[in-house]
Design a protein around this motif. Structure first.
Motif, PDB file in Angstrom:
ATOM      1  N   ALA A 287       5.701  -3.235  19.405  1.00 16.48           N
ATOM      2  CA  ALA A 287       6.009  -2.086  18.551  1.00 16.48           C
ATOM      3  C   ALA A 287       6.811  -1.047  19.330  1.00 16.48           C
ATOM      4  O   ALA A 287       7.787  -0.477  18.817  1.00 16.48           O
ATOM      5  N   LEU A 288       6.427  -0.797  20.563  1.00 18.24           N
ATOM      6  CA  LEU A 288       7.142   0.175  21.392  1.00 18.24           C
ATOM      7  C   LEU A 288       8.555  -0.312  21.726  1.00 18.24           C
ATOM      8  O   LEU A 288       9.499   0.487  21.743  1.00 18.24           O
ATOM      9  N   ILE A 289       8.716  -1.606  21.995  1.00 16.99           N
ATOM     10  CA  ILE A 289      10.045  -2.157  22.266  1.00 16.99           C
ATOM     11  C   ILE A 289      10.982  -1.866  21.097  1.00 16.99           C
ATOM     12  O   ILE A 289      12.122  -1.416  21.277  1.00 16.99           O
ATOM     13  N   LYS A 290      10.506  -2.110  19.881  1.00 16.12           N
ATOM     14  CA  LYS A 290      11.346  -1.913  18.694  1.00 16.12           C
ATOM     15  C   LYS A 290      11.651  -0.439  18.453  1.00 16.12           C
ATOM     16  O   LYS A 290      12.787  -0.073  18.131  1.00 16.12           O
ATOM     17  N   ALA A 291      10.648   0.405  18.591  1.00 10.32           N
ATOM     18  CA  ALA A 291      10.857   1.828  18.336  1.00 10.32           C
ATOM     19  C   ALA A 291      11.793   2.442  19.381  1.00 10.32           C
ATOM     20  O   ALA A 291      12.685   3.231  19.050  1.00 10.32           O
ATOM     21  N   ARG A 292      11.606   2.076  20.641  1.00  9.44           N
ATOM     22  CA  ARG A 292      12.483   2.598  21.702  1.00  9.44           C
ATOM     23  C   ARG A 292      13.931   2.188  21.469  1.00  9.44           C
ATOM     24  O   ARG A 292      14.862   2.984  21.682  1.00  9.44           O
ATOM     25  N   ALA A 293      14.142   0.959  21.027  1.00 10.47           N
ATOM     26  CA  ALA A 293      15.504   0.478  20.781  1.00 10.47           C
ATOM     27  C   ALA A 293      16.183   1.279  19.680  1.00 10.47           C
ATOM     28  O   ALA A 293      17.382   1.595  19.766  1.00 10.47           O
ATOM     29  N   MET A 294      15.435   1.624  18.628  1.00  5.12           N
ATOM     30  CA  MET A 294      16.031   2.378  17.533  1.00  5.12           C
ATOM     31  C   MET A 294      16.327   3.814  17.928  1.00  5.12           C
ATOM     32  O   MET A 294      17.313   4.401  17.490  1.00  5.12           O
ATOM     33  N   VAL A 295      15.469   4.414  18.746  1.00  7.45           N
ATOM     34  CA  VAL A 295      15.753   5.769  19.245  1.00  7.45           C
ATOM     35  C   VAL A 295      17.037   5.751  20.069  1.00  7.45           C
ATOM     36  O   VAL A 295      17.912   6.614  19.922  1.00  7.45           O
ATOM     37  N   ALA A 296      17.166   4.754  20.943  1.00  8.78           N
ATOM     38  CA  ALA A 296      18.360   4.658  21.778  1.00  8.78           C
ATOM     39  C   ALA A 296      19.617   4.444  20.936  1.00  8.78           C
ATOM     40  O   ALA A 296      20.691   4.961  21.264  1.00  8.78           O
ATOM     41  N   ALA A 297      19.500   3.693  19.843  1.00 12.59           N
ATOM     42  CA  ALA A 297      20.663   3.373  19.009  1.00 12.59           C
ATOM     43  C   ALA A 297      21.068   4.506  18.080  1.00 12.59           C
ATOM     44  O   ALA A 297      22.248   4.664  17.770  1.00 12.59           O
ATOM     45  N   THR A 298      20.076   5.300  17.606  1.00 13.76           N
ATOM     46  CA  THR A 298      20.363   6.285  16.554  1.00 13.76           C
ATOM     47  C   THR A 298      20.178   7.735  16.971  1.00 13.76           C
ATOM     48  O   THR A 298      20.708   8.641  16.319  1.00 13.76           O
ATOM     49  N   GLY A 299      19.382   7.977  18.004  1.00 12.06           N
ATOM     50  CA  GLY A 299      19.068   9.352  18.377  1.00 12.06           C
ATOM     51  C   GLY A 299      18.052  10.006  17.467  1.00 12.06           C
ATOM     52  O   GLY A 299      17.791  11.208  17.579  1.00 12.06           O
ATOM     53  N   LEU A 300      17.448   9.234  16.563  1.00 11.27           N
ATOM     54  CA  LEU A 300      16.438   9.744  15.639  1.00 11.27           C
ATOM     55  C   LEU A 300      15.047   9.280  16.064  1.00 11.27           C
ATOM     56  O   LEU A 300      14.904   8.253  16.728  1.00 11.27           O
TER      57      LEU A 300
END
Length: 211
Positions: A60-73
């Motif tokens: 779950a953390l891997i996926k959430a961290r990736a989206m923060v890095a990609a979107t800044g949200l």
């Protein structure tokens, strides 16, 4: 990657069933939040990261961290699966690819039923498990977990839900998880419990986010 106007939170999943379910789980706790404020990774065309964690929380953390890095949200992600007692907790984190191909719900379900064909009812205990994670651009990381106990049926029942829902009968129920209405399922599900615990952190994060 530029999120659409008004987007304030990303659900880090490409699974349209999960996006629909997670929005339904979050909406009662976030009154007034516009639907467009919550987007899925699939809506953004974001790549899926490699989920190489050995626990639901790690993935779950891997996926959430990736989206923060990609979107800044701020991003919310979950990882969940079915844990079967007689299989020592398997399929577990491999639930979505138990039959070899990721996301083939029918093949996964059929393989599991075949593997348990000779297991009597008294030994068919199992539970769904979920870890839900919130990660923010400021570095906040929160993980909450939930489970739904039950027993495995010998054949699928019901057309609702997804994944292994048709073969898990929750404790206290005479119906499979796939025979419950979305509201009934969300009230007792592993994902509903994990996200209900995560919601206060999501609400606090959105309250601080620029509109």
């Amino acid at each position: 990657m530029t999120p659409p106007p008004g987007a304030r939170l990303v659900l880090a999943t490409h699974n349209v069933h999960k996006v629909r379910e997670l929005r339904a789980i979050l909406s009662p706790f976030l009154p007034g939040l516009e639907p467009a404020a919550v987007v899925g990774a699939g809506d953004l065309g974001a790549d899926e990261p490699v989920e190489d964690g050995v626990t639901f929380a790690e993935n779950a953390l891997i996926k959430a961290r990736a989206m923060v890095a990609a979107t800044g949200l701020p991003a919310v992600a979950d990882d969940s699966g079915l844990c079967v007692d007689v299989l020592g907790g398997a399929p577990g984190v491999f639930s979505a690819r138990w039959a070899g191909r990721h996301g083939d719900d029918r093949a996964n379900l059929e393989l599991l039923l075949a593997q348990l064909a000779d297991v009597p009812a008294r030994h068919r205990g199992a539970h769904f498990a979920c870890a839900a994670a919130l990660v923010t651009p400021a570095g906040l990381e929160v993980v909450e977990e939930g489970t739904m106990q039950g027993v495995l049926l010998t054949a699928p029942r019901g057309t609702g839900g997804f994944g292994y829902d048709p073969i898990l009968q929750p404790v206290g129920e005479s119906r499979s998880s796939a025979e419950l209405s979305p509201a009934e399922k969300n009230a007792i599900s592993h994902r509903g419990k994990a996200f209900a615990a995560l919601v206060p952190h999501v609400v606090a994060t959105l309250a601080r986010a620029p509109r």
